[in-house]
Enzyme design. Sequence first.
Site, PDB file in Angstrom:
ATOM      1  N   ARG A 206      10.996 -10.953   1.543  1.00 26.37           N
ATOM      2  CA  ARG A 206       9.636 -11.338   1.964  1.00 26.37           C
ATOM      3  C   ARG A 206       9.376 -12.839   1.737  1.00 26.37           C
ATOM      4  O   ARG A 206       8.264 -13.249   1.408  1.00 26.37           O
ATOM      5  CB  ARG A 206       8.566 -10.537   1.216  1.00 26.37           C
ATOM      6  CG  ARG A 206       8.576  -9.064   1.491  1.00 26.37           C
ATOM      7  CD  ARG A 206       8.235  -8.759   2.956  1.00 26.37           C
ATOM      8  NE  ARG A 206       7.990  -7.350   3.125  1.00 26.37           N
ATOM      9  CZ  ARG A 206       8.945  -6.427   3.242  1.00 26.37           C
ATOM     10  NH1 ARG A 206      10.222  -6.781   3.239  1.00 26.37           N
ATOM     11  NH2 ARG A 206       8.634  -5.166   3.402  1.00 26.37           N
TER      12      ARG A 206
ATOM     13  N   SER B 129       1.739  -3.665   2.256  1.00 30.28           N
ATOM     14  CA  SER B 129       2.032  -3.785   0.821  1.00 30.28           C
ATOM     15  C   SER B 129       1.336  -5.037   0.282  1.00 30.28           C
ATOM     16  O   SER B 129       1.546  -6.125   0.805  1.00 30.28           O
ATOM     17  CB  SER B 129       3.529  -3.958   0.586  1.00 30.28           C
ATOM     18  OG  SER B 129       4.230  -2.868   1.106  1.00 30.28           O
TER      19      SER B 129
ATOM     20  N   GLU C 158       2.405 -10.085  -2.252  1.00 24.84           N
ATOM     21  CA  GLU C 158       3.152 -10.330  -1.021  1.00 24.84           C
ATOM     22  C   GLU C 158       2.220 -10.995  -0.008  1.00 24.84           C
ATOM     23  O   GLU C 158       2.629 -11.819   0.799  1.00 24.84           O
ATOM     24  CB  GLU C 158       3.672  -8.994  -0.470  1.00 24.84           C
ATOM     25  CG  GLU C 158       4.767  -9.175   0.561  1.00 24.84           C
ATOM     26  CD  GLU C 158       4.670  -8.229   1.720  1.00 24.84           C
ATOM     27  OE1 GLU C 158       4.517  -8.734   2.854  1.00 24.84           O
ATOM     28  OE2 GLU C 158       4.764  -7.014   1.511  1.00 24.84           O
TER      29      GLU C 158
HETATM   30  N1  EPU Z   1       6.157   5.296  -4.652  1.00 19.63           N
HETATM   31  C1  EPU Z   1       5.392   5.927  -5.589  1.00 19.63           C
HETATM   32  N2  EPU Z   1       4.029   5.865  -5.464  1.00 19.63           N
HETATM   33  C2  EPU Z   1       3.431   5.217  -4.458  1.00 19.63           C
HETATM   34  C3  EPU Z   1       4.208   4.551  -3.494  1.00 19.63           C
HETATM   35  C4  EPU Z   1       5.596   4.603  -3.622  1.00 19.63           C
HETATM   36  O1  EPU Z   1       5.898   6.542  -6.518  1.00 19.63           O
HETATM   37  O2  EPU Z   1       2.194   5.221  -4.414  1.00 19.63           O
HETATM   38  C5  EPU Z   1       7.634   5.376  -4.735  1.00 19.63           C
HETATM   39  C6  EPU Z   1       8.179   6.267  -3.638  1.00 19.63           C
HETATM   40  O3  EPU Z   1       8.199   7.607  -4.017  1.00 19.63           O
HETATM   41  C7  EPU Z   1       9.570   5.744  -3.454  1.00 19.63           C
HETATM   42  C8  EPU Z   1       9.421   4.264  -3.745  1.00 19.63           C
HETATM   43  O4  EPU Z   1       8.213   4.123  -4.485  1.00 19.63           O
HETATM   44  O5  EPU Z   1      10.446   6.288  -4.402  1.00 19.63           O
HETATM   45  C9  EPU Z   1       9.424   3.395  -2.497  1.00 19.63           C
HETATM   46  O6  EPU Z   1       8.326   3.729  -1.675  1.00 19.63           O
HETATM   47  P1  EPU Z   1       8.333   3.449  -0.090  1.00 19.63           P
HETATM   48  O7  EPU Z   1       9.536   4.041   0.533  1.00 19.63           O
HETATM   49  O8  EPU Z   1       7.008   3.883   0.439  1.00 19.63           O
HETATM   50  O9  EPU Z   1       8.536   1.890   0.057  1.00 19.63           O
HETATM   51  P2  EPU Z   1       7.964   0.641  -0.757  1.00 19.63           P
HETATM   52  O10 EPU Z   1       9.064   0.064  -1.565  1.00 19.63           O
HETATM   53  O11 EPU Z   1       6.712   1.014  -1.486  1.00 19.63           O
HETATM   54  C10 EPU Z   1       8.648  -1.122   1.044  1.00 19.63           C
HETATM   55  C11 EPU Z   1       7.999  -2.247   1.785  1.00 19.63           C
HETATM   56  C12 EPU Z   1       7.182  -1.712   2.947  1.00 19.63           C
HETATM   57  C13 EPU Z   1       8.107  -0.929   3.868  1.00 19.63           C
HETATM   58  C14 EPU Z   1       8.741   0.217   3.065  1.00 19.63           C
HETATM   59  C15 EPU Z   1       9.766   0.985   3.850  1.00 19.63           C
HETATM   60  C16 EPU Z   1       7.670  -3.996   0.125  1.00 19.63           C
HETATM   61  C17 EPU Z   1       6.687  -4.745  -0.692  1.00 19.63           C
HETATM   62  N3  EPU Z   1       7.162  -3.002   0.881  1.00 19.63           N
HETATM   63  O12 EPU Z   1       7.601  -0.353   0.446  1.00 19.63           O
HETATM   64  O13 EPU Z   1       6.709  -2.836   3.692  1.00 19.63           O
HETATM   65  O14 EPU Z   1       7.383  -0.385   4.967  1.00 19.63           O
HETATM   66  O15 EPU Z   1       9.439  -0.349   1.910  1.00 19.63           O
HETATM   67  O16 EPU Z   1      10.907   0.222   4.050  1.00 19.63           O
HETATM   68  O17 EPU Z   1       8.852  -4.286   0.113  1.00 19.63           O
HETATM   69  C18 EPU Z   1       4.904  -4.358   3.889  1.00 19.63           C
HETATM   70  O18 EPU Z   1       5.690  -5.234   3.552  1.00 19.63           O
HETATM   71  O19 EPU Z   1       3.698  -4.608   4.144  1.00 19.63           O
HETATM   72  C19 EPU Z   1       5.357  -2.969   3.944  1.00 19.63           C
HETATM   73  C20 EPU Z   1       4.534  -1.964   4.228  1.00 19.63           C
END
Ligand code: EPU
Length: 349
Positions: A175, A249, A345
Site C-alpha cells: 500500500r 481498510s 492506510e
Molecule cells: N479478521 C478478523 N476480524 C475482522 C476482520 C478480519 O478476525 O473484523 C481476520 C480474518 O478472519 C482473516 C484476516 O483477518 O483471518 C484477514 O481478513 P481479510 O481476508 O478480510 O483481509 P484483510 O487483511 O483484513 C486485506 C486488505 C483489503 C483486501 C483484503 C483481501 C489491507 C489493509 N486490506 O484486508 O483491502 O480487500 O485483504 O485481499 O491490506 C483496502 O485496502 O481498502 C482493502 C479493503
Amino acid sequence: MNNFTFQIQYMSTVFTEFSLHPYNTFSVAAKAKYFIEFSTQDELMDLLQDAYWNDTKKMILGGGSNILLTKDFDGLVLKNSLLGIEVLSETSNYYYVKANAGESWHDFVCYCIEQNMGGVENLSLIPGSVGASPMQNIGAYGVELCDVFHSLEALEINTLKKREFSAEECYFGYRESIFKKALKDQYIILSVTYRLTKNHLINASYGALSEILKQKNIEHPSIKDISDIVIEIRQSKLPDPKQLGNAGSFFKNPEINKSEFDSFHREHGNAPFYNLENGKYKIPAGWLIEQCGWKGKVIGNTGAHKDQALVLVNYGGAQGEEIWKLALNIQTSVKEKFKIEIQTEVNIY
Ligand code: EPU
C-alpha cells in the site's frame, strides 16, 4: 450551494467554498476553499501556469475513496477527470493498455475482462480511480497493482514537466509508492499503462477465493469467474460506500519482526498471521481491532463495521474529526493490548 465565482482566463471553472461531500466515499461534509475539475491535460496546464495558484496548497482528488477529511481544505482541490482507455501495443503474450487517471478503477477492470485481458480480475470492485491505483499500490485477494503495472506518466506540479515512471522508479511497497512518500503532492498522475495477459495466470490462492471455486465446482476458472467471485466476497464483507460511508481498510496490516512475533504468538496462539518473504510477520489489523472489542460497535455516528472491523464507517452525518477520534482510540487500544502499532492506510487531511 457551490459558489461559482470566476471563470476568467481558464477553460475550467473555479468554484469556491465547494462542498466535498459527494467527492469522498466517507461522505464527510467538508469544504474546499477552491475546487477545479479538469478533463484535459491542456486545462490542467492552463491553470497551473497561472501564478495565482503558486502559493496555494493543492490536493489532487481522484475517486476520493482513500481519504478522510478532518476539516475544510484551505487550498485548491484539483479533481482529476482525465478519461480514456487505449491499447498501445501488443506482443504474443501481452497487451499494453494505457488508461487515463480519472477513469474509474472498476470500470477499467470491467473493460479488461470484456476484452479478455488478464491480470486485474482479482482487483475487481476496488473503489477509486486509475490514478490512485499506483499511488497506494492497491491490492486484494493475492494480487497487487505492481504485478500488472508497466509505467505511468505524471506532471510535476512545480516545473510543469511531464515524466514517465517505471515500476522501479515508483518504489512500490505494501500500500505504498514514492507518491505517498518522497514525492508526496509533487506530481499529478496523468495516465497509467498496464501489462495485461493474453494467456492468463489465474491466481486463486487466496483462501476465500479457492473455497468458493470449490463450492461452485469450478476447476478451471476464467478471469470472469475470478472477477465474479471477488465481487461476491467483497459485497458480502465490505460495505458499499454508496450505502454506508467508508474508505475500505482504514489501517494497514502491521508487520512485526521475529522477536516481536514470538512473544505475540506465545500469548495469542490463535491469531491469524502471514509469513513474509523479508522474514517479518504480518498480522491482520482487523483481527487485532476485533479482539479489542471494536467490531460492530457504534459510537455516535461512526464505528467499526460489523463484518470487517478494519473498515470504519460513517452511519450518517459523522464529521471527519469524529471518525479520526475513533481511529486514534482504536490505535491506542491495539497498542495497549498487543504492543503493536497500526498505521493508517487512508490519507488524512
Ligand atoms: N479478521 C478478523 N476480524 C475482522 C476482520 C478480519 O478476525 O473484523 C481476520 C480474518 O478472519 C482473516 C484476516 O483477518 O483471518 C484477514 O481478513 P481479510 O481476508 O478480510 O483481509 P484483510 O487483511 O483484513 C486485506 C486488505 C483489503 C483486501 C483484503 C483481501 C489491507 C489493509 N486490506 O484486508 O483491502 O480487500 O485483504 O485481499 O491490506 C483496502 O485496502 O481498502 C482493502 C479493503
